[in-house]
Design a protein around this motif. Structure first.
Motif: not given
Length: 359
Positions: A111-125, A151-160
């Protein structure tokens, strides 16, 4: 100038325990020297994010908060036909863009698990999965320096994410400043939690058996009228959504509806607390935002605490406006008991803060 949407809500909760502390009791705060019950801003944001207005009304534009993005990539690669070792290696290389990966667990070595919770947008996924597919096809992954940009974005369509922001400690350049600030909700009056001693009966116990309950326990709860404040930087919201004003308007409508109807769900099966805001004051303007908590530093009193709270809130708004000048260019009120305004009307009012309607 920046346009702000400010929301002030008064909501009467029945006996309930929607947001517990580490002892299982309702969270509390001391305000103006008086004890109050409290709902944390974190619990309110969570309730908003998982509410139907967000989950259904903004489907496809919601992020995911997770430690398990790396493990999702690993499983995706295995499904594509990669062997376990290769899948883990490639998934870890890509997944670390969202944060450090924990050491392998002896119970789940794959299993692979991060050390912290990351907030990931649909585009980044989607970008991460696309990169995994390319790696499986034999393409070399970008260098560590370029991986984040891929992979990462500074702005996209993730409203939350646009509303509530995020922090990526390992890639701070892709942090997002929250466009929405939400306060802790506090009771407008003195309030303390109460303790309930309860028992449960064994259904298979006969009358000849020992009398009494088969289980006993203790449970805490409280009730009161809560004041909740939210402030939206409308220009930042649009910027965080890559300039999509129509989506931002949808988000504001969903936010108003969710804040009026969604509640933290702690002990909901025990109390069925499903209150709706009794009074909402919505304001739009370019003046510096201000909350109206000062209306309740002296706890309201009387037989009708909701009515007393509405009066205190209205008087404080007027007093601040008299001293500092108008805090808003436009104000709209919904008051349930006075039969003034509607939630639908408030949603349209909120969306108008962006200067145009969505499609």
């Amino acid at each position: 100038m920046t346009t702000f949407l400010q929301l002030h809500l008064l909501t009467a909760y029945p006996p309930s325990n929607p947001n517990r502390d580490d002892q299982g009791r309702p969270k509390q705060a001391t305000v103006g020297g008086a004890p109050r019950l409290r709902l944390s801003s974190q619990s309110i944001k969570r309730a908003v994010r998982v509410s139907p207005p967000f989950q259904q009304g903004l489907a496809g534009h919601m992020g995911q908060r997770t430690k398990l993005m790396g493990d999702m990539l690993r499983k995706h690669l295995i499904e594509r036909g990669a062997d376990a070792e290769t899948a883990r290696k490639k998934a870890e290389e890509i997944g670390k863009v969202f944060g450090k990966i924990e050491a392998a667990d002896k119970k789940r070595p794959d299993a692979l698990q991060g050390t912290t919770l990351a907030f990931i947008s649909p585009d980044e996924r989607a970008f991460a999965l696309e990169l995994a597919d390319k790696a499986f096809a034999g393409e070399a992954l970008p260098t560590e320096k370029d991986l984040a940009k891929t992979v990462l974005r500074t702005a996209d369509g993730a409203v939350d994410i646009a509303m509530f922001g995020r922090m990526l400690a390992d890639n701070p350049g892709f942090n997002r400043e929250a466009a929405v600030q939400i306060s802790h909700a506090i009771t407008t009056h003195r309030a303390q939690s109460e303790d309930d001693y309860f028992t449960a009966v064994d259904d298979l116990k006969t009358r000849n058996d020992d009398s009494g309950g088969a289980h006993l326990g203790e449970h805490s709860f409280g009730s009161g009228v809560y004041y909740l404040y939210a402030c939206v930087n409308c220009d930042l919201l649009v910027a965080n959504l890559a300039g999509d004003r129509a989506l931002a308007a949808r988000g504001l409508r969903a936010l108003v509806q969710a804040m009026a109807t969604a509640t933290p769900s702690g002990k909901q099966n025990s109390h069925a607390h499903r209150p709706r805001a009794g009074h909402i004051r919505a304001e739009i303007g370019s003046a510096a935002p201000r909350d109206l908590t000062g209306a309740f530093f002296s706890p309201v009193k009387g037989e009708d605490l909701l009515e007393a709270s509405v009066t205190a809130l209205t008087e404080m708004a007027g007093a601040i406006d008299d001293a500092y000048g108008p805090a808003a260019d436009r104000v709209q009120i919904m008051d349930v008991r006075a039969r003034q305004g509607t939630l639908a009307g408030l949603e349209e009012f909120a969306a108008s803060a962006l200067g145009q309607q969505d499609d």
